[in-house]
Design an enzyme around this catalytic site. Structure first.
Site, PDB file in Angstrom:
ATOM      1  CG  LEU A 335      94.872  58.523 -62.934  1.00  0.00           C
ATOM      2  CD1 LEU A 335      94.505  58.180 -61.508  1.00  0.00           C
ATOM      3  CD2 LEU A 335      95.950  59.583 -62.953  1.00  0.00           C
ATOM      4  N   GLY A 336      95.605  55.131 -66.009  1.00  0.00           N
ATOM      5  CA  GLY A 336      96.287  53.912 -66.410  1.00  0.00           C
ATOM      6  C   GLY A 336      95.310  52.780 -66.599  1.00  0.00           C
ATOM      7  CD  GLN A 337      93.496  49.114 -69.931  1.00  0.00           C
ATOM      8  OE1 GLN A 337      93.533  50.078 -70.695  1.00  0.00           O
ATOM      9  NE2 GLN A 337      92.430  48.363 -69.769  1.00  0.00           N
ATOM     10  N   GLY A 339      94.637  45.753 -63.910  1.00  0.00           N
ATOM     11  CA  GLY A 339      94.460  44.350 -64.237  1.00  0.00           C
ATOM     12  C   GLY A 339      93.113  44.072 -64.888  1.00  0.00           C
ATOM     13  N   GLY A 341      90.558  46.705 -65.595  1.00  0.00           N
ATOM     14  CA  GLY A 341      89.798  47.907 -65.897  1.00  0.00           C
ATOM     15  C   GLY A 341      90.695  49.125 -65.964  1.00  0.00           C
ATOM     16  CB  VAL A 343      92.897  53.716 -62.881  1.00  0.00           C
ATOM     17  CG1 VAL A 343      92.771  54.498 -61.599  1.00  0.00           C
ATOM     18  CG2 VAL A 343      93.023  52.239 -62.582  1.00  0.00           C
ATOM     19  CG  ASP A 454      99.374  40.741 -59.732  1.00  0.00           C
ATOM     20  OD1 ASP A 454     100.526  40.346 -60.026  1.00  0.00           O
ATOM     21  OD2 ASP A 454      98.632  41.326 -60.539  1.00  0.00           O
TER      22      ASP A 454
END
Ligand SMILES: *[C@@H]1O[C@H](CO)[C@@H](O)[C@H](O)[C@H]1NC(C)=O
Ligand SMILES: *[C@@H]1O[C@H](CO)[C@@H](O)[C@H](O)[C@H]1NC(C)=O
Ligand SMILES: *[C@@H]1O[C@H](CO)[C@@H](O)[C@H](O)[C@H]1NC(C)=O
Ligand SMILES: *[C@@H]1O[C@H](CO)[C@@H](O)[C@H](O)[C@H]1NC(C)=O
Ligand SMILES: *[C@@H]1O[C@H](CO)[C@@H](O)[C@H](O)[C@H]1NC(C)=O
Ligand SMILES: *[C@@H]1O[C@H](CO)[C@@H](O)[C@H](O)[C@H]1NC(C)=O
Ligand SMILES: *[C@@H]1O[C@H](CO)[C@@H](O)[C@H](O)[C@H]1NC(C)=O
Ligand SMILES: *[C@@H]1O[C@H](CO)[C@@H](O)[C@H](O)[C@H]1NC(C)=O
Ligand SMILES: *[C@@H]1O[C@H](CO)[C@@H](O)[C@H](O)[C@H]1NC(C)=O
Length: 651
Positions: A335-337, A339, A341, A343, A454
């Protein structure tokens, strides 16, 4: 060291003993008012905690008031009866119902039911209790004391009565309050006491707090609750509106119930105590062993042991399960990268999940992982991404979250102007309201103050209805509110563009730096502009963030609504947009002391107060920051300022 362990041991025994004793006492709680932090104590459907009360059915936060049904139940169930015995209980609550039409509608009820959700189409005359199909049906499993504010069906005595409803909107008893000079929906505080002694259910109503008195008795009726309800039920409130509306508030609520576990638990106590002792001693030896082992290894057994034994919720997953769920972390499911690791999307027991695989190399990652579990595991807020579970196996760290079908907010904001119209004005308002509630909760609503550290568009996830949920607590650190000196934490963290100017000088994350990042996000969301500009230091010691500068410039020229994202079309309210931008600028005030607290932000967003005054000329960043004059202190904010003062002077 021995001493501290002994202390821990004693503490453990005490906690367990208390828990057992508490079970004897059974369900007992007392809310003298309701805070956002009480969210986790309730099972809510279409009801909210605002202004210190539960608003059953939506309320002052905008949107239509008509045709709603809502429910708010206490999170823990209550054992009402068994073959041999019946529970007894009594409850006292304060209602405040204010009509928004003449007459108001429709009413509120105290309910006892196993069902946590309202039946469909139970708004209007149905009070969120039953609907046309389930009315008079024993399967509805609902017993209610209704406070009916409108004569909406032939069975109603009048538009101002209290009744007892058994699986039926027609009451078996009803009494008008008019003869007592009480109008339910007139916005006065109504003190109500309901008691059940195993035989009779009695309702007392009064305008003052001494409610349990014979003269306040409205009715008493013999009833066998076990004929209508299953053994285990929830208690709480339901309400509804129709075209006639009102604000249905519950301002305080206490409940005392002696359920049927009573004597059996005493027996269990004697069986359990030896077992508990053995377990405790085992845990004690285990901890000793882990501690001695940890001297060599780099793991922190304290935290891991704590995780292993207290993290029942969120649940512990097996690596094998998560591999299967994500197709062995197949790139297709990525799904994505994040902070620290990657996902992956997965499917587990028929539901979609998101699995974050914490990268192996980052040592930092491990601490983040542990802090993330202990932090989020205990949080429960509709605007925070829910952590479902975790896994630590073969040096793999994994976190399992609820899956957010609409992905993250940055995806939408980076689209072309036209495609950004997915995010309508209303959607954006809803997003920002949700986020401010989440942050208010983190800052003031939980036991320990939590800084997000963040906040940015890519950490805001959207569910199917585009409700915002704040995610990625990788950088969040708990701050014990009692430990004032730990008010701020010192590593530089954050994302350029969202970082407050003072961060570059003292490297501290504070409540105020969160507010700043939130302000930037707000400006980004409504202007459609990226904050990802480099922060530049000009020769006046000015740390300039260009989206903030850019908007301040437009604001100075008196045309701030020109900054509106073209993606919204012209479908927004000029005044409201202006107020939102000004609030955003206030959050991005260069001087941290001048930024509003999230509490204030929330009040502005719900229209309770107007946005803070913002100078048309962007003030220069001055360090150290100048505290505001005492006349306009916002206590929720200055509390933390005072903390940092004690930090300076206390050493
Ligand atoms: C609930 O708490 C309030 C305030 O702390 C107190 O006045 C009240 O007596 C309590 N009620 C019960 C039933 O304990
Ligand atoms: C309420 O019920 C509890 C438990 O049944 C009992 O101990 C308490 O005395 C009751 N309170 C009142 C005011 O009757
Ligand atoms: C609420 O009810 C009162 C009395 O019936 C009425 O005078 C008032 O106008 C109502 N309020 C609204 C907002 O309709
Ligand atoms: C009443 O509620 C039940 C359960 O939610 C639902 O199945 C049924 O269709 C509803 N009836 C009406 C008339 O909406
Ligand atoms: C019942 O609810 C469904 C879905 O919420 C809605 O489509 C339907 O029109 C409702 N029926 C009535 C009779 O209100
Ligand atoms: C009813 O209440 C009103 C206002 O609270 C008061 O002025 C009036 O005297 C009361 N009437 C009776 C009969 O108690
Ligand atoms: C319930 O009410 C009835 C009728 O008022 C009374 O005779 C009976 O004693 C009450 N039961 C209890 C347990 O108070
Ligand atoms: C529903 O329950 C009540 C009380 O137990 C009983 O008198 C009635 O006959 C039941 N109705 C139906 C339709 O089963
Ligand atoms: C509620 O108001 C709508 C719009 O004014 C109207 O169409 C509808 O018939 C009203 N419903 C009732 C039950 O009065």
């Amino acid at each position: 060291m021995r001493f501290s362990l002994t202390c821990k041991l004693m503490f453990l025994i005490l906690t367990i003993a208390c828990k057992i004793v508490a079970q004897v006492k059974c369900l007992e709680f007392n809310f003298s008012d309701f805070k956002d932090g009480n969210d986790a104590d309730l099972i809510r459907e279409n009801s909210y905690i605002v202004l210190g009360a539960i608003q059953v059915t939506p309320d002052v936060r905008g949107g239509s008031l008509t045709n709603h049904a809502g429910r708010a139940l206490y999170k823990e169930p209550f054992r009402l009866w068994s073959k041999h015995k019946k529970a007894t209980f009594n409850t006292t609550f304060v209602l405040n119902i204010l009509n928004q039409t003449d007459p108001g509608g429709e009413g509120l009820a105290f309910v006892i039911t196993p069902e946590t959700t309202a039946p469909q189409n139970s708004s209007g005359m149905w009070l969120g209790l039953v609907n046309e199909t389930t009315n008079r049906n024993n399967e509805s499993k609902i017993v209610a004391v209704e406070f009916d504010t409108r004569m909406s069906h032939p069975g109603d005595l009048d538009g101002n009565h209290v009744g007892l409803n058994l699986n039926n909107i027609d009451s078996v008893v009803q009494e008008s309050l008019s003869s007592r000079n009480i109008t339910i929906s007139s916005g006065v505080d109504l003190h109500v006491h309901v008691r059940y002694d195993g035989e009779n259910l009695s309702v007392y109503v009064s305008r003052n707090s001494v409610v349990f008195e014979q003269r306040n008795l409205v009715f008493s009726r013999a009833i066998d609750l076990s004929a209508y309800l299953p053994e285990t039920v929830y208690v709480g409130f339901t309400a509804s509106t129709s075209n006639f509306t009102e604000l249905n508030c519950v301002r305080s609520w206490s409940f005392e119930g002696l359920d049927i576990h009573g004597d059996r638990t005493m027996l269990w106590l004697w069986i359990l105590i030896p077992i508990v002792c053995v377990v405790v001693i085992g845990a004690f030896l285990g901890a000793l062993y882990l501690r001695s082992r940890s001297k060599a290894g780099e793991t922190n057994p304290d935290i891991e042991a704590e995780l292993n034994h207290c993290a029942v919720n969120p649940q512990k997953f097996k690596l094998r399960e998560l591999k299967r769920a994500t197709g062995n972390f197949s790139p297709e499911n990525k799904l994505g990268q994040g902070g620290f690791g990657m996902v992956f999307k997965g499917k587990w027991e028929g539901r979609d999940i998101a699995v974050k695989r914490v990268s192996e190399k980052s040592r930092q990652g491990k601490q983040e992982f542990i802090s993330e579990i202990t932090t989020i595991g205990n949080l429960n807020h509709r605007n925070l991404v829910k952590l479902l579970g975790w896994c630590y196996e073969r040096k793999e760290f994994l976190l399992v979250y609820e899956y957010m079908p609409n992905g993250s907010l940055d995806k939408y904001l980076s689209l072309e102007d036209k495609s950004r119209s997915n995010l309508t004005w209303e959607t954006r308002k809803n997003i920002i309201r949700g986020l401010s509630q989440a942050l208010e909760y983190l800052h003031n609503g939980c036991e320990k103050r939590i800084l997000h550290r963040d906040i940015k568009a890519s950490n805001v996830m959207l569910d199917l209805e585009y409700n915002a949920k704040l995610g990625d607590f990788g950088l969040a650190r708990m701050i014990q509110q009692s430990e004032m000196t730990h008010h701020s934490t010192k590593e530089i963290a954050g994302t350029p563009g969202y970082m407050a100017p003072e961060t570059f000088l003292n490297g501290r994350a504070t409540v105020e730096t969160d507010v700043y990042a939130f302000g930037v996000l707000m400006l980004e969301l409504f202007s459609g502009k990226k904050p990802s500009y480099v922060l530049v230091k000009d020769n006046q010691n000015n740390y300039n963030n260009s989206i903030v500068n850019w908007l301040w410039e437009i604001y100075r020229n008196g045309s701030i609504t020109d900054a509106a994202d073209p993606g919204m079309g012209n479908l927004f309210d000029n005044e409201e947009l202006k107020s939102v931008f000004i609030l955003g600028l206030a959050c991005c005030h260069p001087n941290p002391n001048q930024r509003p607290s999230m509490k204030t932000v929330l009040k502005v967003l719900t229209g309770e107060t107007s946005p803070p005054e913002v100078p048309t000329e962007r003030p220069a960043f001055i360090w150290p920051a100048v505290p505001p004059s005492f006349s306009d202190i916002d206590y929720s904010l200055t509390g933390s300022q005072i903390n940092s003062l004690t930090e300076l002077t206390g050493r």
